[in-house]
Design an enzyme around this catalytic site. Structure first.
Site, PDB file in Angstrom:
ATOM      1  N   LYS A  76     -14.637  -0.946  -4.845  1.00  0.00           N
ATOM      2  CA  LYS A  76     -13.921   0.297  -5.124  1.00  0.00           C
ATOM      3  C   LYS A  76     -14.450   1.093  -6.319  1.00  0.00           C
ATOM      4  CE  LYS A  76     -10.621   0.808  -2.049  1.00  0.00           C
ATOM      5  NZ  LYS A  76     -10.174   2.073  -1.471  1.00  0.00           N
ATOM      6  N   ASP A 123      -3.316  -0.478  -4.336  1.00  0.00           N
ATOM      7  CA  ASP A 123      -2.883  -1.851  -4.066  1.00  0.00           C
ATOM      8  C   ASP A 123      -3.506  -2.793  -5.094  1.00  0.00           C
ATOM      9  OD1 ASP A 123      -5.615  -2.706  -3.088  1.00  0.00           O
ATOM     10  OD2 ASP A 123      -5.161  -0.960  -1.882  1.00  0.00           O
TER      11      ASP A 123
HETATM   12  C1  LIG Z   1     -10.833  -4.945  -0.569  1.00  0.00           C
HETATM   13  C2  LIG Z   1     -10.624  -3.715   0.233  1.00  0.00           C
HETATM   14  N1  LIG Z   1     -11.238  -3.610   1.414  1.00  0.00           N
HETATM   15  C3  LIG Z   1     -11.079  -2.535   2.188  1.00  0.00           C
HETATM   16  C4  LIG Z   1     -10.264  -1.486   1.800  1.00  0.00           C
HETATM   17  C5  LIG Z   1     -10.061  -0.340   2.744  1.00  0.00           C
HETATM   18  O1  LIG Z   1     -10.502   0.856   2.260  1.00  0.00           O
HETATM   19  P1  LIG Z   1      -9.860   2.213   2.809  1.00  0.00           P
HETATM   20  O2  LIG Z   1      -8.442   2.266   2.353  1.00  0.00           O
HETATM   21  O3  LIG Z   1     -10.713   3.243   2.230  1.00  0.00           O
HETATM   22  O4  LIG Z   1      -9.935   2.164   4.313  1.00  0.00           O
HETATM   23  C6  LIG Z   1      -9.606  -1.552   0.559  1.00  0.00           C
HETATM   24  C7  LIG Z   1      -8.761  -0.449   0.090  1.00  0.00           C
HETATM   25  O5  LIG Z   1      -8.067  -0.545  -0.893  1.00  0.00           O
HETATM   26  C8  LIG Z   1      -9.789  -2.697  -0.245  1.00  0.00           C
HETATM   27  O6  LIG Z   1      -9.170  -2.830  -1.430  1.00  0.00           O
END
Ligand SMILES: Cc1ncc(COP(=O)(O)O)c(C=O)c1O
Length: 399
Positions: A76, A123
């Site tokens: 992120k 989150d």
């Molecule tokens: C570890 C992880 N993987 C995947 C995602 C998915 O990303 P998006 O919300 O952009 O689809 C998130 C989003 O917070 C994440 O924290």
């Protein structure tokens, strides 16, 4: 709730498709150059799981391991840092080519930027990226997490100097809370999802994610036939699908989007095929915290609608299985410490190859011994307590 693996396919006829020029070579080059200038930048490893591929009957299975990204345990920080830098450059009137960490942290710029306060909802992972970005640019940040979130993730955000707290809302309402505060207090909302009248910063965040695709392609060294991408609001998969559509054209890999049954807003939107976005409301209690979002990002959905192929909604145990598989490598395969949201795609690939009741889906997606697969483990053990409950204690056994 009756949890099961459900899937829908969108076939793309030739004709008008959403514009992916925002993910083209020039944009990727700019994002990569910016990230390369950050003090702790290093490409994350691509774990080539040859032993696992052989056991599953695949040609190749490689997992991009984002657990070490900027020391933040997830991908992120790529989006947060790039988007904030774009905002700061715009604020200072710097041209795109001058948007470097070095320029933005010159003492005279730091003085001008000191009054900027960032705000976001998360989150955990995006907020940690924002807290870190605020720290390296000398800004202040407020971070809000939905109720029931992980105390460990909150502590990690506070540890970077941001003001962080739980709200009494779910994720999507926490986003609205952050947006309202931004308006009220004059703070800058840096949110990883778009909504009416708020698209510039989320698009920058998505563009920041293209560095990940760029690194993965250099490491994979050939074009994968299949990519599996997990979705929360869809910004990550939208960015990666946009990247492949812009760079690969018609020869792009088959793209499969994966979500938890408990927050499968993109699957529902694809399945409804009425052109409307379908949302999941109420409390979402998936172990895949990063994917626990009920409202698709409209920018991402347009890209996924036109440039992704399969949309799969899965039970909790699929993520747990992926965590156990990646944490217990076959033969000489490297170990990947993968958290709940990171491991779900690998868990699904294994299930598709070994569960005979899913043969129909394996064949529809076109997986066989020639397939070259790319998955992204988007996080490490960002919630170590839950990681151990799954990997040590067998929480969420398969089936
Ligand atoms: C570890 C992880 N993987 C995947 C995602 C998915 O990303 P998006 O919300 O952009 O689809 C998130 C989003 O917070 C994440 O924290």
């Amino acid at each position: 709730m009756n949890e099961s693996i459900k899937a829908v396919q969108l076939t793309h006829v030739d004709g008008a498709r959403s514009d992916v020029s925002a993910f083209g070579a020039d944009v990727t080059a700019r994002a990569v150059a910016f990230h390369e200038g950050l003090p702790t930048y290093a490409p994350t490893p691509l774990a080539d799981l040859r032993g696992l591929a052989a056991v599953l009957g695949l040609g190749r299975l490689a997992v991009k391991d984002e657990s070490g990204r900027f020391g933040l345990s997830s991908f992120k920080g790529l989006g947060a840092s790039y988007a904030v830098a774009c905002y700061l450059a715009q604020y200072l009137g710097l041209p795109a080519r001058a948007m470097t960490y070095e320029n933005l942290t010159q003492p005279e710029q730091r003085d001008r930027l000191r009054k900027i306060t960032l705000v976001t909802a998360t989150d955990g992972n995006h907020g940690r990226g924002i807290a870190w970005t605020a720290k390296i640019f000398g800004l202040f940040a407020h971070v809000f997490m939905p109720k029931g979130g992980s105390p460990e993730r909150l502590a990690n955000i506070r540890g970077l100097g941001a003001e962080a707290s739980f709200t009494t809302y779910n994720y999507d309402d926490t986003v609205r809370h952050a947006a309202n505060l931004a308006k009220e207090k004059g703070w800058v909302l840096v949110q990883d999802t778009a909504f009416d009248g708020y698209t510039e910063i989320p698009l920058w965040i998505m563009q920041g994610y293209t560095t990940l695709a760029h690194e993965a392609m250099a490491q994979y060294n050939e074009t994968p036939t299949h990519i599996f991408l997990q979705a929360g609001v869809g910004s990550l998969p939208g960015a990666i699908a946009g990247y492949f559509a812009a760079h690969g054209g018609k020869n792009r890999p088959v793209i499969t989007i994966v979500e938890p049954n408990r927050a499968d807003c993109i699957y529902r939107t694809a399945a409804a095929s009425d052109g409307e976005r379908h949302i999941v409301t109420g409390e979402i209690n998936s172990i895949m915290a990063g994917l626990s979002c009920g409202e698709p990002n409209p920018i991402a959905w347009e890209i996924l609608r036109d440039h992704a192929d399969h949309f799969v909604s899965v039970p909790e145990w699929v993520a747990a299985k992926g965590m156990r598989i990646l944490g217990n490598p076959m033969g000489d395969d490297p170990r990947v410490v993968s958290g709940e949201s990171g491991a779900v795609t690998t868990g699904l690939v294994a299930e598709l190859m070994q569960n005979r009741s899913l043969d129909y889906l394996r064949d529809r997606i076109g997986l066989n011994k020639e397939s070259r697969i790319l998955c992204i483990s988007t996080e490490g053990d960002t919630d170590r307590t839950n990681y151990r409950r799954v990997v040590w204690d067998g929480l969420y056994p398969s089936y």
